[in-house]
Scaffold this motif. Structure first.
Motif, PDB file in Angstrom:
ATOM      1  N   GLY A  33       0.827  -1.199   0.000  1.00 45.94           N
ATOM      2  CA  GLY A  33       0.000   0.000   0.000  1.00 45.94           C
ATOM      3  C   GLY A  33       0.863   1.251   0.000  1.00 45.94           C
ATOM      4  N   LYS A  34       1.986   1.160   0.688  1.00 49.13           N
ATOM      5  CA  LYS A  34       2.894   2.306   0.784  1.00 49.13           C
ATOM      6  C   LYS A  34       3.440   2.669  -0.599  1.00 49.13           C
ATOM      7  N   LYS A  35       3.881   1.670  -1.388  1.00 46.46           N
ATOM      8  CA  LYS A  35       4.401   1.920  -2.734  1.00 46.46           C
ATOM      9  C   LYS A  35       3.309   2.487  -3.636  1.00 46.46           C
ATOM     10  N   THR A  36       2.137   1.917  -3.535  1.00 43.31           N
ATOM     11  CA  THR A  36       1.028   2.384  -4.367  1.00 43.31           C
ATOM     12  C   THR A  36       0.682   3.831  -4.030  1.00 43.31           C
ATOM     13  N   ARG A  37       0.639   4.152  -2.728  1.00 39.96           N
ATOM     14  CA  ARG A  37       0.348   5.537  -2.328  1.00 39.96           C
ATOM     15  C   ARG A  37       1.428   6.487  -2.805  1.00 39.96           C
ATOM     16  N   LYS A  38       2.690   6.072  -2.718  1.00 41.17           N
ATOM     17  CA  LYS A  38       3.796   6.899  -3.215  1.00 41.17           C
ATOM     18  C   LYS A  38       3.648   7.144  -4.712  1.00 41.17           C
ATOM     19  N   TYR A  39       3.340   6.068  -5.434  1.00 38.47           N
ATOM     20  CA  TYR A  39       3.180   6.187  -6.879  1.00 38.47           C
ATOM     21  C   TYR A  39       2.032   7.130  -7.218  1.00 38.47           C
ATOM     22  N   LEU A  40       0.904   6.950  -6.549  1.00 36.07           N
ATOM     23  CA  LEU A  40      -0.256   7.815  -6.806  1.00 36.07           C
ATOM     24  C   LEU A  40       0.046   9.272  -6.431  1.00 36.07           C
ATOM     25  N   ALA A  41       0.786   9.482  -5.329  1.00 36.59           N
ATOM     26  CA  ALA A  41       1.159  10.837  -4.928  1.00 36.59           C
ATOM     27  C   ALA A  41       2.076  11.457  -5.975  1.00 36.59           C
ATOM     28  N   SER A  42       3.033  10.673  -6.469  1.00 30.91           N
ATOM     29  CA  SER A  42       3.946  11.164  -7.503  1.00 30.91           C
ATOM     30  C   SER A  42       3.184  11.499  -8.780  1.00 30.91           C
ATOM     31  N   LEU A  43       2.253  10.631  -9.141  1.00 35.65           N
ATOM     32  CA  LEU A  43       1.431  10.854 -10.325  1.00 35.65           C
ATOM     33  C   LEU A  43       0.592  12.127 -10.165  1.00 35.65           C
ATOM     34  N   ALA A  44       0.007  12.299  -8.982  1.00 36.27           N
ATOM     35  CA  ALA A  44      -0.803  13.491  -8.727  1.00 36.27           C
ATOM     36  C   ALA A  44       0.061  14.749  -8.782  1.00 36.27           C
ATOM     37  N   GLU A  45       1.286  14.675  -8.268  1.00 33.81           N
ATOM     38  CA  GLU A  45       2.194  15.828  -8.302  1.00 33.81           C
ATOM     39  C   GLU A  45       2.563  16.187  -9.743  1.00 33.81           C
ATOM     40  N   ASP A  46       2.861  15.151 -10.546  1.00 35.86           N
ATOM     41  CA  ASP A  46       3.179  15.398 -11.965  1.00 35.86           C
ATOM     42  C   ASP A  46       2.001  16.045 -12.690  1.00 35.86           C
ATOM     43  N   MET A  47       0.816  15.535 -12.436  1.00 38.14           N
ATOM     44  CA  MET A  47      -0.373  16.099 -13.086  1.00 38.14           C
ATOM     45  C   MET A  47      -0.599  17.537 -12.635  1.00 38.14           C
ATOM     46  N   SER A  48      -0.339  17.797 -11.347  1.00 38.09           N
ATOM     47  CA  SER A  48      -0.493  19.148 -10.819  1.00 38.09           C
ATOM     48  C   SER A  48       0.490  20.110 -11.481  1.00 38.09           C
TER      49      SER A  48
END
Length: 113
Positions: A33-48
């Motif tokens: 879950g930690k890796k998935t959350r990191k990935y999603l956070a990184s993806l959200a930051e890139d999109m932002s």
């Protein structure tokens, strides 16, 4: 249904299906879950960041447009001002010619009396 009728809808379905599949793969992938959350956070930051860049470019484009429109309006007003000055000069010249003609006619009438 013909082949051409399905092209637009088929492409949209393919894209939507791909997005749903990618989302499910993320949720069901054998990652912590930690890796998935990191990935999603990184993806959200890139999109932002991409969204901010797009907004910045749009604001710059609008700013450039307003600046050009303002410059064009100033040029237009200057042209109108020049035209007005020239028109006034032409009107004054016409009035002077008319005044000279009236003076000539007055003299002729005076001489005839």
């Amino acid at each position: 249904m013909g082949h051409k009728e399905c092209e637009g809808g088929g492409m949209a379905s393919l894209v939507i299906g791909g997005l749903i599949g990618a989302g499910l793969a993320l949720l069901l992938a054998p990652q912590t879950g930690k890796k998935t959350r990191k990935y999603l956070a990184s993806l959200a930051e890139d999109m932002s960041e991409k969204a901010n860049d797009t907004v910045s470019e749009f604001a710059e484009t609008v700013s450039d447009f307003v600046e050009k429109a303002t410059d064009r309006a100033a040029e237009f007003m200057k042209e109108k001002e020049t035209l007005t000055k020239e028109s006034k000069k032409m009107l004054l010249a016409a009035l002077e010619r008319a005044q000279e003609k009236l003076e000539e006619q007055r003299k002729r009438l005076e001489d005839s009396i």
